[in-house]
Structures are given as C-alpha cells and as structure tokens.
Design a protein around this motif. Sequence first.
Motif, PDB file in Angstrom:
ATOM      1  N   VAL A  75       1.090  -1.242  -0.132  1.00  0.00           N
ATOM      2  CA  VAL A  75      -0.022  -0.264   0.003  1.00  0.00           C
ATOM      3  C   VAL A  75       0.933   1.432   0.217  1.00  0.00           C
ATOM      4  O   VAL A  75       0.548   2.139  -0.557  1.00  0.00           O
ATOM      5  N   ARG A  76       2.123   1.390   0.672  1.00  0.00           N
ATOM      6  CA  ARG A  76       3.167   1.789   0.518  1.00  0.00           C
ATOM      7  C   ARG A  76       4.301   1.989   0.701  1.00  0.00           C
ATOM      8  O   ARG A  76       5.247   0.742   0.768  1.00  0.00           O
ATOM      9  N   GLN A 226     -12.637  -4.935   1.464  1.00  0.00           N
ATOM     10  CA  GLN A 226     -11.242  -3.248   1.676  1.00  0.00           C
ATOM     11  C   GLN A 226     -12.780  -2.283   1.888  1.00  0.00           C
ATOM     12  O   GLN A 226     -12.698  -1.270   1.811  1.00  0.00           O
ATOM     13  N   THR A 261     -13.425  -1.823   5.878  1.00  0.00           N
ATOM     14  CA  THR A 261     -13.524  -0.755   6.002  1.00  0.00           C
ATOM     15  C   THR A 261     -14.674  -0.183   5.271  1.00  0.00           C
ATOM     16  O   THR A 261     -14.991  -0.878   4.160  1.00  0.00           O
ATOM     17  N   HIS A 263     -16.671   2.432   3.146  1.00  0.00           N
ATOM     18  CA  HIS A 263     -16.707   3.559   1.725  1.00  0.00           C
ATOM     19  C   HIS A 263     -17.693   4.567   2.510  1.00  0.00           C
ATOM     20  O   HIS A 263     -18.381   4.020   2.289  1.00  0.00           O
ATOM     21  N   PRO A 288     -13.270   5.765   6.735  1.00  0.00           N
ATOM     22  CA  PRO A 288     -11.686   7.014   5.887  1.00  0.00           C
ATOM     23  C   PRO A 288     -12.239   7.911   5.319  1.00  0.00           C
ATOM     24  O   PRO A 288     -13.052   8.315   4.547  1.00  0.00           O
ATOM     25  N   GLN A 290      -9.746  10.465   3.923  1.00  0.00           N
ATOM     26  CA  GLN A 290      -8.823  10.936   2.887  1.00  0.00           C
ATOM     27  C   GLN A 290      -8.724  12.104   2.765  1.00  0.00           C
ATOM     28  O   GLN A 290      -7.524  12.819   2.926  1.00  0.00           O
ATOM     29  N   VAL A 329      -6.529   8.853   6.640  1.00  0.00           N
ATOM     30  CA  VAL A 329      -6.306  10.382   6.192  1.00  0.00           C
ATOM     31  C   VAL A 329      -5.277  10.355   5.242  1.00  0.00           C
ATOM     32  O   VAL A 329      -4.138  10.231   5.499  1.00  0.00           O
ATOM     33  N   ILE A 330      -5.477  10.542   3.961  1.00  0.00           N
ATOM     34  CA  ILE A 330      -3.247  11.296   3.048  1.00  0.00           C
ATOM     35  C   ILE A 330      -3.675  12.961   3.299  1.00  0.00           C
ATOM     36  O   ILE A 330      -4.009  13.566   2.727  1.00  0.00           O
ATOM     37  N   PHE A 359      -1.679   8.874   7.038  1.00  0.00           N
ATOM     38  CA  PHE A 359      -0.264   8.592   5.767  1.00  0.00           C
ATOM     39  C   PHE A 359       0.299   9.880   5.133  1.00  0.00           C
ATOM     40  O   PHE A 359      -0.844  11.166   4.293  1.00  0.00           O
ATOM     41  N   ILE A 360       1.221   9.841   5.037  1.00  0.00           N
ATOM     42  CA  ILE A 360       1.983  10.928   3.897  1.00  0.00           C
ATOM     43  C   ILE A 360       1.573  10.296   2.234  1.00  0.00           C
ATOM     44  O   ILE A 360       2.306   8.991   2.091  1.00  0.00           O
TER      45      ILE A 360
HETATM   46  N1  SAH Z   1     -10.285  -0.285   0.968  1.00  0.00           N
HETATM   47  C1  SAH Z   1      -9.637   0.675   2.751  1.00  0.00           C
HETATM   48  C2  SAH Z   1      -8.864   1.557   2.416  1.00  0.00           C
HETATM   49  C3  SAH Z   1      -7.357   0.225   2.353  1.00  0.00           C
HETATM   50  S1  SAH Z   1      -5.615   0.933   2.345  1.00  0.00           S
HETATM   51  C4  SAH Z   1     -11.317   2.395   2.254  1.00  0.00           C
HETATM   52  O1  SAH Z   1     -10.818   2.434   1.396  1.00  0.00           O
HETATM   53  O2  SAH Z   1     -10.818   2.860   3.572  1.00  0.00           O
HETATM   54  C5  SAH Z   1      -5.680   1.580   3.979  1.00  0.00           C
HETATM   55  C6  SAH Z   1      -5.011   3.166   4.182  1.00  0.00           C
HETATM   56  O3  SAH Z   1      -3.745   3.953   3.073  1.00  0.00           O
HETATM   57  C7  SAH Z   1      -6.048   4.356   3.272  1.00  0.00           C
HETATM   58  O4  SAH Z   1      -7.625   4.161   3.815  1.00  0.00           O
HETATM   59  C8  SAH Z   1      -5.536   5.339   2.388  1.00  0.00           C
HETATM   60  O5  SAH Z   1      -5.904   6.336   3.299  1.00  0.00           O
HETATM   61  C9  SAH Z   1      -3.620   4.695   2.795  1.00  0.00           C
HETATM   62  N2  SAH Z   1      -3.417   5.137   1.418  1.00  0.00           N
HETATM   63  C10 SAH Z   1      -3.362   4.037   0.577  1.00  0.00           C
HETATM   64  N3  SAH Z   1      -3.118   4.399  -0.679  1.00  0.00           N
HETATM   65  C11 SAH Z   1      -2.038   5.293   0.169  1.00  0.00           C
HETATM   66  C12 SAH Z   1      -0.862   5.731  -1.000  1.00  0.00           C
HETATM   67  N4  SAH Z   1      -0.772   5.425  -1.618  1.00  0.00           N
HETATM   68  N5  SAH Z   1      -0.299   6.948   0.052  1.00  0.00           N
HETATM   69  C13 SAH Z   1      -0.596   7.123   0.945  1.00  0.00           C
HETATM   70  N6  SAH Z   1      -1.760   6.131   2.101  1.00  0.00           N
HETATM   71  C14 SAH Z   1      -2.397   5.480   0.976  1.00  0.00           C
END
Ligand code: SAH
Length: 464
Positions: A75-76, A226, A261, A263, A288, A290, A329-330, A359-360
């Motif tokens: 994911v990151r 998800q 989670t 949406h 979430p 975001q 949160v992003i 998350f950054i």
């Molecule tokens: N399906 C879940 C999230 C799964 S990923 C939903 O939609 O709520 C978990 C979290 O990781 C996400 O909610 C998002 O905040 C974070 N995330 C996902 N991709 C990312 C990225 N490329 N950079 C930073 N954070 C990210």
Amino acid sequence: MDTHFSQPLPFSGDVAEIMKTRARGSVPMAYIRTYGCQQNVADGEKMKGILAEMGFQFTETPEDADFILFNTCAVREHAEDRVFGNVGALKNIKRRYPSVMIAVCGCMTEQEHVAERLKRSFPFVDIVFGTNAIHRLPEMMYTAAADSKRVFLRGEQSGVIEGLPVRRDKTSHGWVTVMTGCDNFCSYCIVPYVRGREKSRKPEDIVREFQELVDAGYKEITLLGQNVNSYGKGLSESINFAELLRRLDSIDGDYRIRFMTSHPKDASEELFTVMAESRHIPHCIHLPFQSGNDRVLKEMNRKYDREKYLSLIRFARSVMPDISFTSDVIIGFPGETYEEFRDTLSLIEEVEFTNLFTFIYSPRVGTKAAEMPDPVSHEEKTKWFAELLRVQEEIASRRGQSMIGRKERVLVENREEKSGLLAGRTAGGLIVLFPGEDCQIGQYAWTEITEARGLQLKGLPVSE
Ligand code: SAH
Ligand code: SF4
Ligand code: F3S
C-alpha cells in the motif's frame, strides 16, 4: 465461479511426506510473517491452516523454520522497502540450510515489477504467488520440492474459495471475510490492482463461519472487506451489507461485531439504523475520509464530497448520540495546496475523531495519481503532517479527559509489557490499562476510568 474445497487439499499429502524428510527436526516447522491490513492477517491464518494440515508446526524464529513465508503489503513504499530488506536477509539462512523453502506472497507480488525483481535479484526465493492463489499452496510447494523448480504464480482470477482450513491466532478475536477485492480505483491506491475485482461470499457461508466462531466462544468478530458496504454485488440473492449485519446480529451470544472498511460513498442511513438497533454492534465506525477538500476528493476519485461525508456523520449521531468515529487521512496528495490541507484540518476538528490513521501520500506505480504533478516537497508535507498530529492530539486529549469517571466494559486483549497491566478494549475501540489476572485475558471485564493521558486510559476493576 465459487470453488468449495474439502480437505485434504490437492498435493497436500505428497508435500507432507516430502517436508517430513526435509525437516531439520522431528516435525517440519513454518515461519509466517504477515505485513499490511487485516485482510492479509486473515489470509495468513488460512495459509497457517493449510500448513498445519500438512503436519507443520509454527515458530517465531525464521532460523528454526523449514518453510519461510512472507505475506506482503504494497500500500505504501515504506512497507515495500521493509519487505525487500527482510527478504534479502533470508539469503544467509538459505546459505546455511539449503533445504529451507522460501516463499513470498501477498499484495506486493501481484505487481509485475516486484515479481520481476524477486525473480532476478532474490534467487534464493523458491515460490512467489499472488493474493488469489492461496488455495494452491500445497501444489506450489510440491513443484518447488519434487521438481526443484522455482514457482511464480500471479494474476490468478479465482472466484470465491470456500472450505479452506483456518488456524486462528487468537481464541477471543476472529476475522470473517465477507468480500474480497476492490472496484473503486481511488487514484492513489494500488489495492484494486493487487487484490482484483470485488467478490462477495454467499451470506449462508458467512453466517456458518460466524456461528462457528460464536459457538467456539469468540468475543469479538470482525467482518472484513476493502469496502464492506458494497457487499452483495454479483450475488444471486439480493442482499446488502446492512441486511447481512442484521442477520448476524440476530445470532444469540455475548460477543461484539466489528467491521472494516466502510467507504463513505456506500455507507447508507440503513447501515447506521441497523447499528443503532443492534444488540452486538458497538457504536463506533471506521469511516475513512482521506481529505476534507472537495477538489482533492474529486482528484482522488472518492465519489463523495465533504458535505456528503458530514451529512453521514450527522445522521449517524442522530440515531446514536454516543457514536465514535475513526478514519484514514492522506496528506500531500499530488497538487494539494496548504489551503486545501487546511480543509482536512477543519474536518478533523468538526468531526472530532477518536483516532486517526494518517499517511503521507506515497506514489504507487501503475496508479493514476502517480502520473500527476506533485510539486510540494516531502519536507513541506512532513510539516503539514506534524500540524495535523498536533490538532488530533488535542482532540484525543479532550476525549480522553471526558472518559474519566466512566464505567466501561472492556474485552481483555493481553498484558501490556511496559506497565504490567491488563489491556482491554472498550466498545468504542479504546484501550484501558488496569490491574488484573492473566486468566481474564480473552474475557470481558468492567472498569472505571481513573486517568487519561491523550487516549491512553487507565482504570480500576469494578463490578457491573
Ligand atoms: N479500502 C480501504 C483502505 C485500504 S488502504 C478504504 O477505502 O478505506 C488503507 C489506507 O491506506 C487508505 O485508507 C489510505 O488512507 C491509505 N493509502 C492507500 N494508498 C495510499 C498511498 N498511495 N499513499 C498513502 N496512503 C495510502
Ligand atoms: Fe483503495 Fe479506494 Fe479501494 Fe480503499 S476503496 S482499497 S482506498 S481503491
Ligand atoms: Fe496492504 Fe494488500 Fe492490505 S496492499 S493494506 S495488505 S490489501
């Protein structure tokens, strides 16, 4: 198409025989390391189930294992770097014990460039497989052992797989997957590419597994997906997530149902009404958001705006005045400005989340956002991040103080090492530390909150 397995799985008998002869001790040992979200944890428990059936026991020390499995998250970027580092370190184990079989699976391996890198630069990895190939583990191990071949299996598009054995890590907390995959394609997110399209399990299969957990005395059962709120798509029976919750909640027993989670685009008023009327669902939800800014939300392809999110929160509070919210949160999405980031801050202040996972932004190869211009430096984003944490800490501290004097029923999870106190989780998802006996672990207990530092709560045992 659904597939139902009955045990033993194909090739598991053959692998069991081979691994017995390859094992260094009297029994073949496996080491499984899982990264990432609960979905991966649940997959890990299935793979443990399959391995246990083949006669494996489990170790926490990779050096002692005959089979090493890394179940990875993509994911990151940071998550991926750690995996490459740790897989690299296995080279020495393989050198010392050449009979050790090493496998890497999970979300990372579903990316072409990662699979290629594992193939080229990590020749001591025997098996690489993707998220939809778990049920083929014995077959892959057989090929690696009997034919001495490296196995690469990705991009499987299996339907829902039922009947796999599960070896659950805990006896009080259990996971039940209700759907897998994701169809949302949020522009920053790799998950839809590595987990494939949404697939819902049939309600009767979910109810059966859930009932088994209740019968076995599980006290907290978390429904996983998800995007649990889009549950039901593609099933022949017309059913949505709220209805599934209603059915599960009608099962008698002393347990809590959690789910993640959700949406926001699919969270409905019906969902909150079911929660309000339920017997087993705590009044808290992970929802979430975001970003708090409409332009950024649109660029993220989230399909809701700030007002829609806030109206959900208002509705939830109107039917459950005591509800608490957590969120993801992003920060620093490509092109996000400081002004837009401030909208995220104001949303946090408006909702007053109990807990935030922050998350950054991390660019992921193959996603739409990775192609967008991203002029703000990482250093600047780190400053925004710190600002957000300060705001959230203040909210958490206020929330913590408001808990003092309250009586809370907690489910005891473990003994916290640092304080030596028991750690129990409230219905609202907060941890309370309090004195008690080991035999209380896995049971409910009543506590009164006496102290709060941020959301670090301390309490004393009380009677109901
Ligand atoms: N399906 C879940 C999230 C799964 S990923 C939903 O939609 O709520 C978990 C979290 O990781 C996400 O909610 C998002 O905040 C974070 N995330 C996902 N991709 C990312 C990225 N490329 N950079 C930073 N954070 C990210
Ligand atoms: Fe990723 Fe969005 Fe799907 Fe969540 S809903 S897994 S953030 S694409
Ligand atoms: Fe990571 Fe895959 Fe979960 S990418 S967050 S383990 S779905």
